[in-house]
Design a protein around this motif. Structure first.
Motif, PDB file in Angstrom:
ATOM      1  N   HIS A 192     -48.438  38.898 -52.682  1.00 31.93           N
ATOM      2  CA  HIS A 192     -47.391  38.234 -53.791  1.00 31.93           C
ATOM      3  C   HIS A 192     -46.987  36.947 -53.376  1.00 31.93           C
ATOM      4  O   HIS A 192     -46.241  36.745 -54.241  1.00 31.93           O
ATOM      5  CB  HIS A 192     -46.443  39.112 -52.731  1.00 31.93           C
TER       6      HIS A 192
ATOM      7  N   ASN B 139     -49.631  31.705 -56.026  1.00 35.60           N
ATOM      8  CA  ASN B 139     -50.766  31.612 -56.404  1.00 35.60           C
ATOM      9  C   ASN B 139     -51.635  33.041 -55.587  1.00 35.60           C
ATOM     10  O   ASN B 139     -52.671  32.453 -55.102  1.00 35.60           O
ATOM     11  CB  ASN B 139     -51.056  29.961 -55.686  1.00 35.60           C
TER      12      ASN B 139
ATOM     13  N   PRO C  42     -53.050  35.462 -55.749  1.00 34.78           N
ATOM     14  CA  PRO C  42     -54.356  36.382 -55.958  1.00 34.78           C
ATOM     15  C   PRO C  42     -55.074  35.039 -56.385  1.00 34.78           C
ATOM     16  O   PRO C  42     -56.522  35.469 -55.756  1.00 34.78           O
ATOM     17  CB  PRO C  42     -53.758  36.405 -57.630  1.00 34.78           C
TER      18      PRO C  42
ATOM     19  N   SER D 198     -45.917  42.881 -55.602  1.00 34.72           N
ATOM     20  CA  SER D 198     -45.718  42.392 -57.056  1.00 34.72           C
ATOM     21  C   SER D 198     -47.008  43.076 -56.823  1.00 34.72           C
ATOM     22  O   SER D 198     -47.769  43.305 -56.977  1.00 34.72           O
ATOM     23  CB  SER D 198     -45.975  40.923 -56.823  1.00 34.72           C
TER      24      SER D 198
ATOM     25  N   GLU E 116     -47.799  42.701 -60.686  1.00 38.77           N
ATOM     26  CA  GLU E 116     -48.328  42.173 -61.408  1.00 38.77           C
ATOM     27  C   GLU E 116     -49.483  40.963 -61.439  1.00 38.77           C
ATOM     28  O   GLU E 116     -50.074  41.321 -60.997  1.00 38.77           O
ATOM     29  CB  GLU E 116     -47.133  41.560 -61.669  1.00 38.77           C
ATOM     30  N   LYS E 117     -49.111  40.127 -59.349  1.00 40.52           N
ATOM     31  CA  LYS E 117     -50.261  40.003 -58.511  1.00 40.52           C
ATOM     32  C   LYS E 117     -51.376  40.356 -58.264  1.00 40.52           C
ATOM     33  O   LYS E 117     -52.782  40.348 -58.358  1.00 40.52           O
ATOM     34  CB  LYS E 117     -49.141  39.083 -57.918  1.00 40.52           C
TER      35      LYS E 117
ATOM     36  N   GLU F 286     -53.223  40.922 -61.523  1.00 45.43           N
ATOM     37  CA  GLU F 286     -54.167  39.506 -61.846  1.00 45.43           C
ATOM     38  C   GLU F 286     -55.697  39.592 -60.786  1.00 45.43           C
ATOM     39  O   GLU F 286     -56.458  39.959 -61.387  1.00 45.43           O
ATOM     40  CB  GLU F 286     -53.503  38.871 -61.441  1.00 45.43           C
TER      41      GLU F 286
END
Length: 315
Positions: A40, A43, A45, A81, A83-84, A87
């Protein structure tokens, strides 16, 4: 897991990164090294991806990494997170050209402990969290809110209480054998605040004192025993919160984590849970087993909490 499946499973935590290559349930090779802050963070991911690749490079030579059929990664910070996490799943799938599943370390632990079935898992390590998935796949969570606002009863909490007891004894409070035990960390109690401030990870540093608190309690130290007793009461309450509304007459929980690896502590915790009407069941696996299950099976009740790469891979 099919005999022909070769899966890469990982536990990318804050203190340690572990990877294993498995085929048909058989361990082919393993490697581990340091952890990372969490997916989370800024950077995150990329940090997780690079750490995982670096750890894979430490696997024994000659393993069939090129024949992978799937990846399952339990990663710290996933809850913070989506989203991450998504990713990272995409990055892994593209790098290895196989389906990838990313899930939180706590979800992976529950998944591994109960092999995909609904139920409650209590994880007591540096932190502490109770995770329950009901029959509909809805998550019910208690604690796990980090060292500032939660993780009560955890390894960090026990160690911190022990260190506070040492300083209280130094100030004239109840005498405890923990004062002598603290000599393994510093020369005198006055040095404890500075030692903690200089620690790269203060929470992990406090947890280092937990085995000494457990040893003192088992040896009969009253102060240490009170700390352990309170930890068990707190953790029992955490399980009760997570189990609230669970169907059936007797709530059940599987115990995982480094602190419950102490037979002394586990026995006291089981007794406390039993007094609250909670049955302890043996875990069927751990977080790496949960990651492997996520990598090889779809349609799990925990599915909404598993981040997959999104590619339409064949079943």
């Amino acid at each position: 897991m099919e005999a022909t499946e070769v899966v890469l499973v990982a536990d990318v935590g804050k203190s340690r990164c572990r990877v294993e290559l498995r085929s048909g349930g058989e361990l082919l090779g393993a490697a581990d090294q340091h952890g990372f802050p969490g997916v989370h963070v800024d950077n995150g991911p990329t940090l997780a991806f690079e750490l995982l690749l670096e750890t894979v490079s430490l696997l024994p030579p000659g393993l069939p990494v090129s024949t992978l059929t799937g990846i399952g990664a339990a990663v710290a910070g996933v809850e913070a997170s989506a989203e991450k996490s998504q990713e990272l799943a995409t990055m892994l799938a593209q790098r290895f050209s196989v389906p990838a599943a990313v899930l939180s370390d706590a979800t992976a632990a529950q998944l591994g402990a109960l092999q995909g079935a609904p139920g409650t898992t209590l994880i007591v390590g540096t932190g502490a969290v109770a995770f329950r998935f009901d029959e509909a796949g809805v998550l019910h969570r208690a604690d796990g809110w980090g060292p500032y606002l939660g993780d009560r009863g955890s390894g960090r909490w026990i160690g911190q209480q022990g260190l506070q007891a040492v300083l209280e004894a130094h100030d004239g409070g109840p005498a405890t054998s923990l004062s002598a035990a603290a000599g393994a960390l510093v020369e005198s109690p006055e040095m404890l605040p500075g030692w903690l401030a200089d620690s790269e990870n203060p929470y992990r540093a406090m947890a280092r004192f937990t085995p000494l608190v457990l040893h003192a309690a088992e040896a009969g130290d009253a102060v240490a025993h009170d700390i352990i007793g309170e930890a068990c009461r707190i953790l029992t309450h955490t399980v009760k919160l997570a189990s609230s509304g669970e169907r059936g007459s007797t709530p059940r929980v599987a115990l995982l984590g480094g602190v419950v690896g102490s037979e002394f502590f586990a026995a006291l915790l089981r007794k406390s849970l039993a007094s609250a009407g909670i049955e302890v069941v043996a875990p069927l696996g751990d977080g790496l087993d949960g990651a492997a299950l996520a990598a090889t099976r779809r349609g799990l009740i925990q599915e909404r909490y598993i981040h997959r790469d999104g590619t339409n891979w064949p079943d």
